[in-house]
Design a protein around this motif. Sequence first.
Motif, short mmCIF file in Angstrom:
data_model
loop_
_atom_site.label_atom_id
_atom_site.label_comp_id
_atom_site.label_asym_id
_atom_site.label_seq_id
_atom_site.Cartn_x
_atom_site.Cartn_y
_atom_site.Cartn_z
N LEU A 77 -7.90 -1.87 2.28
CA LEU A 77 -6.66 -2.27 1.97
C LEU A 77 -6.25 -1.86 0.20
O LEU A 77 -5.26 -1.28 -0.21
N ALA A 78 -7.19 -2.37 -0.33
CA ALA A 78 -7.27 -2.04 -1.82
C ALA A 78 -7.34 -0.58 -2.08
O ALA A 78 -6.63 0.05 -3.04
N CYS A 79 -8.01 0.19 -1.23
CA CYS A 79 -8.25 1.84 -1.69
C CYS A 79 -6.70 2.18 -1.24
O CYS A 79 -6.39 3.06 -2.10
N THR A 80 -6.22 1.76 0.06
CA THR A 80 -4.99 2.41 0.35
C THR A 80 -3.84 2.15 -0.41
O THR A 80 -3.01 3.16 -0.77
N PHE A 81 -3.77 0.84 -0.78
CA PHE A 81 -2.34 0.56 -1.54
C PHE A 81 -2.48 0.09 -2.69
O PHE A 81 -1.51 -0.38 -3.36
N ALA A 82 -3.90 0.20 -3.34
CA ALA A 82 -3.77 -0.28 -4.96
C ALA A 82 -4.50 1.19 -5.68
O ALA A 82 -3.87 1.80 -6.48
N VAL A 83 -5.59 1.64 -5.19
CA VAL A 83 -6.16 3.06 -5.73
C VAL A 83 -5.57 4.12 -5.58
O VAL A 83 -5.34 4.71 -6.58
N PHE A 84 -5.24 4.26 -4.69
CA PHE A 84 -4.47 5.53 -4.29
C PHE A 84 -2.98 5.49 -4.91
O PHE A 84 -2.99 6.56 -5.89
N PRO A 85 -2.15 4.50 -5.27
CA PRO A 85 -0.94 4.72 -5.97
C PRO A 85 -1.29 4.82 -7.37
O PRO A 85 -0.72 5.45 -8.18
N VAL A 86 -2.47 4.23 -7.78
CA VAL A 86 -2.76 4.33 -9.20
C VAL A 86 -3.14 5.83 -9.72
O VAL A 86 -2.47 6.29 -10.47
N LEU A 87 -3.65 6.50 -8.58
CA LEU A 87 -4.01 7.88 -8.77
C LEU A 87 -2.99 8.75 -8.74
O LEU A 87 -2.51 9.72 -9.45
N GLY A 88 -1.89 8.17 -7.90
CA GLY A 88 -0.61 8.96 -7.78
C GLY A 88 0.12 8.73 -9.18
O GLY A 88 1.04 9.76 -9.32
N LEU A 89 0.02 7.61 -9.76
CA LEU A 89 0.94 7.47 -10.88
C LEU A 89 0.07 8.42 -11.95
O LEU A 89 1.00 9.04 -12.78
N ALA A 90 -0.88 8.30 -12.06
CA ALA A 90 -1.61 9.10 -13.17
C ALA A 90 -1.33 10.79 -12.99
O ALA A 90 -1.29 11.34 -14.03
N GLY A 106 6.72 13.56 -3.73
CA GLY A 106 6.08 13.61 -2.37
C GLY A 106 4.77 13.46 -2.47
O GLY A 106 4.13 12.58 -1.61
N LEU A 107 4.15 13.70 -3.80
CA LEU A 107 2.54 13.26 -3.78
C LEU A 107 2.47 11.85 -3.92
O LEU A 107 1.38 11.69 -3.60
N LEU A 108 3.35 11.35 -4.68
CA LEU A 108 3.39 10.08 -5.08
C LEU A 108 3.61 9.19 -3.94
O LEU A 108 2.76 8.14 -3.44
N PHE A 109 4.41 9.59 -2.92
CA PHE A 109 4.75 9.11 -1.62
C PHE A 109 3.62 9.05 -0.80
O PHE A 109 3.40 8.13 -0.20
N LEU A 110 2.96 10.23 -0.74
CA LEU A 110 1.55 10.09 -0.11
C LEU A 110 0.87 9.08 -0.35
O LEU A 110 0.03 8.57 0.65
N THR A 111 0.47 8.89 -1.62
CA THR A 111 -0.53 7.71 -2.00
C THR A 111 -0.05 6.38 -1.50
O THR A 111 -0.84 5.52 -1.55
N LEU A 112 1.17 6.37 -0.87
CA LEU A 112 1.56 4.74 -0.48
C LEU A 112 1.49 4.65 0.93
O LEU A 112 1.80 3.31 1.30
N VAL A 113 1.42 5.75 1.76
CA VAL A 113 1.49 5.52 3.29
C VAL A 113 0.09 4.88 3.69
O VAL A 113 -0.79 5.10 2.84
N SER A 277 -2.08 8.58 6.84
CA SER A 277 -1.61 8.62 8.14
C SER A 277 -0.20 9.52 7.99
O SER A 277 0.88 9.10 7.59
N LEU A 278 -0.37 10.84 8.86
CA LEU A 278 0.73 11.64 8.85
C LEU A 278 1.76 10.95 9.92
O LEU A 278 3.01 11.12 9.79
N ALA A 279 1.25 10.29 10.89
CA ALA A 279 2.25 9.88 12.01
C ALA A 279 3.06 8.59 11.52
O ALA A 279 4.37 8.56 11.96
N ALA A 280 2.51 7.78 10.57
CA ALA A 280 3.35 6.71 10.05
C ALA A 280 4.25 7.25 8.72
O ALA A 280 5.20 6.98 8.64
N GLY A 281 3.51 8.37 8.05
CA GLY A 281 4.41 8.61 6.78
C GLY A 281 5.65 9.49 7.04
O GLY A 281 6.72 9.34 6.43
#
Length: 344
Positions: A77-90, A106-113, A277-281
């Motif tokens: 969960l930390a990788c999915t909803f914390a590390v990914f968004p931080v990289l998206g913001l960067a 769109g790229l930033l949204f990708l990091t949030l799903v 997840s493409l199906a959820a995003g």
Amino acid sequence: MKRLRWPRRLPIDPYVLLLLGTVGLAALLPARGTGAEVASGASTAAIALLFFLYGARLSTREALDGLRHWRLHITVLACTFAVFPVLGLAAGGLVPVLLTDPLYQGLLFLTLVPSTVQSSIAFTSIARGNVPAAICAGSFSSLVGIVATPLLAASLLGGTGGGFSADSLLKIVLQLLVPFLAGQVLRRWIGGFLTRHKQVLGLVDRGSILLVVYTAFSEGMVQGVWSRVSPARLAALLAVEAVLLAVMLTLTWYGAKVLRFGREDRVAIQFAGSKKSLAAGLPMASVLFGAHASLAVLPLMLFHQMQLMVCAVIAKRRSRDPEVTPRPPAAASRTAVGTGRRSG
């Protein structure tokens, strides 16, 4: 030094080809006028149906049993909803040199799903990892994502992501969360029916997502959003996503080692914590971005196919790790069958 052996057949997901075909149809024959209103209404109903089915399929008992491995699930969960968004913001520093602002959104949204379920299980099984942990981790990620993804999007994308407001969050609650909770409540009565008709309902799932994609890209064509994207920008987007995937695959594998997880758990963390997840995003983007959804989901569609191809290579290599104890053929067959019966 071992020479890298590529699999004979990289997994080009047939469903991605259907998605691309749907995009092409929307480009040639976009829904306009009354047709657009009908498509929009049908898309809204399809999204609600999707999340109702997600809720009805998720085994609450299985999810609660998986809490015993809480360190692994918190890591994913930390990788999915914390590390990914931080990289998206960067990656915001790449605007406007490499990415346009809509592509970056769109790229930033990708990091949030949330993470995937089905492919995480499949690749974990191939790599001889902890399959039950991958099942629970993917399920938890999907469950948390129904709430976390809209809240993160509202916070990080703000007014630039298609007009987030209290109304947008209300739509999320009504179209995603309420149907999901209704599915959970009714699971005890309809769970058996869903299990018996899994293949037919799988077609309903995928058909619903195709409808969502057609509606979103039709709106984009009518609004003229695709005239803002050049081949050079698309190439830059692919390069950025390749770096993003490489960073996450590296962090999940070696970070799990630093946290003292065993090899099988590290495999599950790598595959569940590095994918989206493409199906959820897709349905979420349709609700959150409205007419801007066509560009918002483009990075996610590209990343989905990229992660399948790269993780297929990694899973095959992991299955040949020296510390892996070969499974008897019968046991391997049972695992493969059991994995194939899971839905993502």
